[in-house]
Design an enzyme around this catalytic site. Structure first.
Site, short mmCIF file in Angstrom:
data_model
loop_
_atom_site.label_atom_id
_atom_site.label_comp_id
_atom_site.label_asym_id
_atom_site.label_seq_id
_atom_site.Cartn_x
_atom_site.Cartn_y
_atom_site.Cartn_z
N ASN A 192 52.82 34.03 38.25
CA ASN A 192 52.24 35.06 38.66
C ASN A 192 50.94 35.08 38.94
O ASN A 192 50.18 36.16 39.22
CB ASN A 192 52.45 36.22 37.47
CG ASN A 192 51.64 35.57 36.18
OD1 ASN A 192 51.22 34.60 36.25
ND2 ASN A 192 51.83 36.49 35.20
N HIS A 228 47.77 44.79 30.38
CA HIS A 228 47.48 43.64 31.17
C HIS A 228 47.94 43.75 32.54
O HIS A 228 47.52 42.94 33.48
CB HIS A 228 47.51 42.35 30.42
CG HIS A 228 48.58 41.58 30.87
ND1 HIS A 228 49.89 42.35 30.42
CD2 HIS A 228 49.11 40.48 31.27
CE1 HIS A 228 50.91 41.20 30.89
NE2 HIS A 228 50.47 40.41 31.30
N LYS A 278 49.85 33.45 46.84
CA LYS A 278 50.48 33.40 45.64
C LYS A 278 50.46 31.74 45.43
O LYS A 278 50.57 31.09 46.34
CB LYS A 278 51.96 33.95 45.83
CG LYS A 278 51.92 35.37 45.31
CD LYS A 278 52.13 35.75 43.87
CE LYS A 278 52.09 37.20 43.59
NZ LYS A 278 52.05 37.07 42.09
N GLY A 309 54.21 43.92 33.80
CA GLY A 309 55.29 43.43 32.89
C GLY A 309 56.65 43.33 33.52
O GLY A 309 56.93 44.38 34.51
#
Lengths: 381, 98
Positions: A103, A304, A380, A307
């Site tokens: 991530n 944060h 990414k 999820g």
């Protein structure tokens, strides 16, 4: 997690976004086990563990001002390099200044909604402005520290006769040697992570300078804030009307300290601590502020990120036969990834809607919304 | 041990009551609204309850609305321990340190 501002607007960046994302991917090493441009000798690796982002600034990666706007000044005290295994050193040596995979990302965004004009102004944010968000951590180094100390803790559990409902909760009494050693090693990893984001920040700024042919002053890419979200810290909190020191574990949770907290940089004293919440690569990210309510209810903490709702494997299955990068491009978001499966794992549907998550913490009052950012280009790992 | 045992405290919070599981020292509090409640994983609720059983835990075992199942501790979790009787756990930080 860290966020940089700029003087650029969305309209100025859209025509160059493909170039920009391409150069960012080129300049910032990414992918599983990616190796960086920085070659560390053992002595410098130890310095990173002790000095964190300060090491990076001393090497010419960024400005002293960046450190003032980083949680703990980009360096937490009490790290001990002598507690790090040879394996962790080995993994860390080539990975400083790398994004990694999963991530982790670097994202070019624009501000599309402001919820609090005055606060946004103090943070240097305005509508239509381009920002850069960087998410990476301590890479293989921190992973190895965790692995090493889970073994130590498993032995500690029987040594100290701690009764656990799940062996994954392996732990040791705060004052024990095992616990203190973990804390010192974890701090070294936290410092490694702060140095990592600082190096990447420098290359992101360089990339913008080259792509847009502008000076640092013209670009105005100062750091808004940098905050950890996987860390344990000794902090003072009020319990039963007394101030006591506690060891606060935040795992996928962000510190959200209120206005006037002594740990805030002077420029944000009256505002509260900036909190940076990334969403998935297709939806949005948010800038929030810490509150007094968070201090009372959640040990000064908030969410944060989005999820996951799908496991990585589920997401890969769901993405079979699809071109995720093409789907994103159709929505005006340029995505590049080193890993073949990363984009499948990281597709929007694999995550909760970040707006839902942020609405809860905002309504609960444990942080408050300042601005929403929309993705334009994403690298990414 | 089921989601029915959770008690809604207000629009943004649900309680994992102290009797959700034997051995809990404090309750659990999960910050979720009615929308995100639908996405709660049973295992992540168990993890919030398990953390509430650890020595020296203060106030409540907390979880933020981005909660999901992690290694031992739920991701999105916050847990504070007192320095005299409490513990430190690497699972409470995770593999991706900082």
């Amino acid at each position: 997690m860290r966020l940089l501002r700029s003087n650029l607007t969305k309209t100025e960046v859209v025509p160059r976004i493909k170039d920009l994302v391409g150069v960012l991917q080129n300049q910032i090493p990414s992918g599983v086990g990616s190796k960086g441009k920085i070659r560390l000798d053992p002595e410098n690796e130890k310095k990173i563990l002790l000095k964190g982002a300060r090491w990076a600034v001393e090497q010419g990666y960024g400005e002293t001002e960046d450190l003032e706007r980083t949680e703990s000044g980009g360096r937490i005290e009490g790290a001990d390099p002598s507690l790090i295994s040879a394996k962790a050193y080995e993994r860390g040596r080539a990975q400083q200044g790398t994004l990694g995979s999963g991530n982790h990302f670097i994202e070019v965004q624009y501000v599309d909604e402001i919820y609090d004009e005055a606060a946004a102004n103090t943070l240097g944010l305005f509508k239509g402005q381009v920002t850069v968000m960087i998410h990476t951590g301590s890479r293989g180094f921190g992973h190895q520290v965790c692995t090493d100390f889970l073994e130590v803790m498993e032995r500690a559990v029987s040594k100290y006769k701690i009764d656990l409902p799940d062996k994954e909760l392996a732990c040791a009494p705060y004052e024990s040697r095992e616990a203190q050693n973990y804390l010192a090693a974890m701090r070294a990893a936290a410092n490694y992570a702060w140095a990592n984001r600082q190096c990447i920040t420098h290359w992101a700024r360089e990339t913008f300078m080259n792509v847009f042919g502008m000076s640092p002053k013209q670009l105005g890419m100062s750091l808004i804030y940098d905050v950890a979200h996987n860390i344990a810290k000794v902090e003072e909190h009020e319990v039963n009307k007394k101030n006591v020191k506690l060891i606060v574990h935040r795992k996928g949770a962000t510190r959200a300290f209120p206005p006037h907290h002594p740990e805030l940089p002077a420029i944000y004293k009256h505002l509260g601590q900036p909190v940076l919440i990334p969403g998935d690569m297709g939806r949005a990210s948010f800038v929030l502020l810490g509150t007094e309510r968070a201090m009372k209810e959640t040990f000064g903490s908030t969410c944060h990120g989005a999820g996951r709702v799908m496991s990585r494997h589920q997401a890969i299955r769901k993405a079979k036969g699809r071109l995720i990068w093409r789907e994103m491009e159709d929505r005006g978001i340029i995505v590049r990834s080193a890993g073949r499966e990363t984009l499948a794992e990281e597709m929007s549907e694999a995550y909760k809607d970040i707006s839902d998550v942020v609405d809860v913490v905002h309504k609960a009052g444990v942080s408050r919304k300042v601005a929403r950012l929309r993705p334009m280009g994403v690298v990414k790992g | 041990m089921a989601i029915e045992k959770l008690r809604r405290l207000d629009d943004t919070k649900m309680e994992v009551p102290i009797d959700y599981k034997p051995g809990m020292r404090v309750n659990g509090v999960i910050y979720v609204d009615a929308v995100l409640e639908q996405e709660l994983e049973l295992q992540s609720i168990e993890q919030v309850a398990n953390v509430a059983m650890l020595p020296g835990i203060v106030k409540s075992s907390l979880a933020m609305p981005d909660i999901h199942t992690g290694y031992g501790f739920a991701i999105g979790g916050v847990a504070a321990f007192d320095l005299q009787n409490g513990i430190i756990s690497p699972g409470g930080v995770g593999y991706d340190i900082n």
